[in-house]
Design a protein around this motif. Structure first.
Motif, PDB file in Angstrom:
ATOM      1  N   ILE A 159       5.900  -0.926  -4.074  1.00  0.00           N
ATOM      2  CA  ILE A 159       4.802  -1.651  -3.441  1.00  0.00           C
ATOM      3  C   ILE A 159       3.760  -0.691  -2.893  1.00  0.00           C
ATOM      4  CG2 ILE A 159       4.209  -3.175  -1.507  1.00  0.00           C
ATOM      5  CD1 ILE A 159       7.005  -4.456  -1.899  1.00  0.00           C
ATOM      6  N   GLN A 162       1.580   0.791  -5.662  1.00  0.00           N
ATOM      7  CA  GLN A 162       0.588  -0.159  -6.183  1.00  0.00           C
ATOM      8  C   GLN A 162      -0.543  -0.381  -5.184  1.00  0.00           C
ATOM      9  OE1 GLN A 162       0.662  -1.282  -9.297  1.00  0.00           O
ATOM     10  NE2 GLN A 162       2.561  -0.136  -9.654  1.00  0.00           N
ATOM     11  N   ILE A 163      -0.190  -0.500  -3.908  1.00  0.00           N
ATOM     12  CA  ILE A 163      -1.222  -0.680  -2.880  1.00  0.00           C
ATOM     13  C   ILE A 163      -2.130   0.554  -2.821  1.00  0.00           C
ATOM     14  CG2 ILE A 163      -1.590  -0.837  -0.381  1.00  0.00           C
ATOM     15  CD1 ILE A 163       0.849  -2.664  -0.231  1.00  0.00           C
ATOM     16  N   HIS A 164      -1.541   1.745  -2.915  1.00  0.00           N
ATOM     17  CA  HIS A 164      -2.333   2.984  -2.884  1.00  0.00           C
ATOM     18  C   HIS A 164      -3.363   2.988  -3.999  1.00  0.00           C
ATOM     19  CE1 HIS A 164      -2.887   7.450  -2.502  1.00  0.00           C
ATOM     20  NE2 HIS A 164      -3.173   7.313  -3.794  1.00  0.00           N
ATOM     21  N   ARG A 166      -4.612   0.423  -5.738  1.00  0.00           N
ATOM     22  CA  ARG A 166      -5.554  -0.694  -5.744  1.00  0.00           C
ATOM     23  C   ARG A 166      -6.441  -0.761  -4.503  1.00  0.00           C
ATOM     24  NH1 ARG A 166      -1.555  -1.734  -8.999  1.00  0.00           N
ATOM     25  NH2 ARG A 166      -1.774  -3.170 -10.767  1.00  0.00           N
ATOM     26  N   TRP A 167      -5.881  -0.493  -3.326  1.00  0.00           N
ATOM     27  CA  TRP A 167      -6.642  -0.691  -2.094  1.00  0.00           C
ATOM     28  C   TRP A 167      -6.707   0.539  -1.186  1.00  0.00           C
ATOM     29  CZ3 TRP A 167      -2.863  -4.688  -3.179  1.00  0.00           C
ATOM     30  CH2 TRP A 167      -3.411  -5.794  -3.823  1.00  0.00           C
ATOM     31  N   TRP A 169      -4.562   4.207   0.517  1.00  0.00           N
ATOM     32  CA  TRP A 169      -3.366   4.465   1.316  1.00  0.00           C
ATOM     33  C   TRP A 169      -3.404   3.838   2.715  1.00  0.00           C
ATOM     34  CZ3 TRP A 169      -3.879   6.990   5.903  1.00  0.00           C
ATOM     35  CH2 TRP A 169      -5.051   7.755   6.098  1.00  0.00           C
ATOM     36  N   THR A 171      -4.123   0.947   3.614  1.00  0.00           N
ATOM     37  CA  THR A 171      -3.669  -0.443   3.577  1.00  0.00           C
ATOM     38  C   THR A 171      -2.168  -0.546   3.799  1.00  0.00           C
ATOM     39  OG1 THR A 171      -5.442  -0.842   1.976  1.00  0.00           O
ATOM     40  CG2 THR A 171      -3.787  -2.569   2.233  1.00  0.00           C
ATOM     41  N   ASN A 172      -1.412   0.452   3.355  1.00  0.00           N
ATOM     42  CA  ASN A 172       0.028   0.444   3.592  1.00  0.00           C
ATOM     43  C   ASN A 172       0.350   0.411   5.080  1.00  0.00           C
ATOM     44  OD1 ASN A 172       1.268   0.454   0.991  1.00  0.00           O
ATOM     45  ND2 ASN A 172       0.601   2.569   0.702  1.00  0.00           N
ATOM     46  N   LEU A 175      -0.336  -2.999   6.580  1.00  0.00           N
ATOM     47  CA  LEU A 175       0.760  -3.904   6.241  1.00  0.00           C
ATOM     48  C   LEU A 175       1.928  -3.725   7.209  1.00  0.00           C
ATOM     49  CD1 LEU A 175       2.212  -5.933   4.409  1.00  0.00           C
ATOM     50  CD2 LEU A 175       2.814  -4.019   2.907  1.00  0.00           C
ATOM     51  N   ASP A 254       1.934   5.375  -8.916  1.00  0.00           N
ATOM     52  CA  ASP A 254       2.334   4.021  -9.262  1.00  0.00           C
ATOM     53  C   ASP A 254       3.605   3.961 -10.105  1.00  0.00           C
ATOM     54  OD1 ASP A 254       1.073   5.240 -11.362  1.00  0.00           O
ATOM     55  OD2 ASP A 254      -0.018   3.451 -12.033  1.00  0.00           O
TER      56      ASP A 254
END
Length: 399
Positions: A159, A162-164, A166-167, A169, A171-172, A175, A254
């Motif tokens: 996860i 994928q977040i790294h 797309r949006w 680091w 964003t992790n 979350l 990823d």
């Protein structure tokens, strides 16, 4: 499942209660590993050496272990739930700080504070297992916890990667802040107020030091802790070193989670087998099987590396044995630590947690001090830690 003394009126069969405890315990490991894929890129993003990047991991781990020494006795004295909720507040605020960091120093400081808050979830959760269950049931529940913890690294790295991509680091970390808030609400609404013995008179610091002195006089407790510390150091060296080794094999942020998954998935299977075998085979035999499988996996990985096999699968596949072995080792060792002196379950969980995280931090940091053009150096480090655990296991069997 039977409940331990002092827990009358608590439905230990409740799936919501068990799920709540599992989620609280898992938060610290989730916070530790969600950003692992990003560590590949932080050196370039912040223009800093890889050894400094590794400090974001080791700093978290040290704080995660050290603060358990404080949370454990405080939870014995003042109750589990208030201490857990305090830690979640600290972890949530630190996650926001990490998301807003503009250099590696700020990020490292935020990660240390995040580890300090997350420590409450691990030590309080383990202590609650001691409160709620007894005998072989306690080991079985520890195995269920191991299954939950085993899912954290592969899911978090998948996860987080994928977040790294797309949006970004940060964003992790946002979350994680949201998850800390949700778990705070779950603790407030869903965790019981377990009856505890009347705390001893006198200052809490004196009582804390007395509890630790009592535990340090128990050789069996110390050997259980040594086994746990060795397995944690082996695993954390893998977690910190695998992204570096895999990058040399062309695996990006990823894709890391798919290969890191080998150890946790087999660890889950090992915990499942422990929950089925412990009553018939006994603690000592199950732990011996775990040590043997751990060493076999590392020897095979090293043999492939020394033989010139330079692929990601040559790292991941042999370590299926290591993960399965750790799944057999950890539940009995965890149950042993909190069961030697039941009245000091929180303090015992804290000591075990501290030693696990200190040795884990050591394993995670030294990985950044040597080159990794293949898996050989990482394999030697992991084997060294595993041999320490095997030695402690032999001494424990003699007792």
């Amino acid at each position: 499942m039977s409940a331990a003394p002092g827990t009358q009126g608590i439905d230990a069969h409740s799936p919501w209660l068990i799920a709540n405890v599992l989620a609280q315990i898992s938060f610290g490991l989730l916070a530790m590993t969600l950003c692992l894929p990003s560590m590949q890129e932080w050196g370039a993003i912040f223009a800093t050496p890889q050894a400094d990047v590794q400090l974001t991991f080791s700093g978290y781990v040290v704080a995660y272990g050290a603060l358990q020494l404080v949370y454990g006795p405080l939870s014995d004295r003042h109750g589990r739930r208030p201490i857990l909720m305090l830690g979640l507040v600290v972890a949530g605020l630190a996650s926001v700080m990490a998301a807003l960091a503009t250099d590696i120093a700020q990020l490292t400081a935020a990660r240390v504070l995040q580890g300090a808050g997350s420590a409450a979830s691990m030590v309080v959760g383990r202590s609650m297992v001691q409160d709620l269950f007894s005998g072989p049931q306690r080991t079985r529940v520890m195995a269920y916890i191991g299954m939950a913890l085993g899912m954290c690294p592969p899911l978090a790295t998948l996860i987080g990667g994928q977040i790294h991509v797309r949006w970004g680091w940060p964003t992790n970390f946002m979350l994680l802040a949201v998850l800390a808030a949700l778990l705070w609400v779950a603790a407030w609404l869903g965790l019981p107020r377990v009856a505890k013995p009347t705390p001893p008179a006198g200052h809490w610091l004196r009582a804390m030091l007395s509890a630790y002195a009592r535990l340090l006089r128990e050789p069996r407790f110390l050997l259980y802790v040594a086994i746990l510390a060795a397995t944690t150091a082996t695993f954390y060296a893998f977690l910190a070193g695998a992204p570096i080794v895999l990058k040399g094999y062309g695996i990006g942020p990823d894709g890391i989670g798919w290969f890191i998954m080998a150890v946790p998935v087999s660890y889950i299977l090992g915990n499942f087998m422990t929950s089925r075998l412990i009553a018939q085979a006994g603690e000592s035999r199950v732990m011996a099987w775990g040590q043997a499988l751990t060493l076999c996996g590392l020897v095979v990985m090293l043999a492939l590396g020394l033989g010139g096999v330079q692929t990601a699968l040559a790292v991941a596949l042999p370590l299926l044995l290591l993960g399965f072995g750790h799944g057999l080792l950890n539940p009995p060792a965890l149950a042993g630590t909190v069961g030697v002196v039941p009245a000091l379950a929180g303090s015992a969980a804290a000591v075990a947690g501290l030693m696990q995280q200190l040795t884990g931090a050591t394993g995670g940091y030294v990985v950044g001090l040597v080159p990794h053009h293949g898996a050989v150096n990482l394999g030697w480090m992991m084997l060294g830690f595993a041999l320490i655990g095997a030695t402690a296991q032999c001494l424990l069997r003699r007792r």
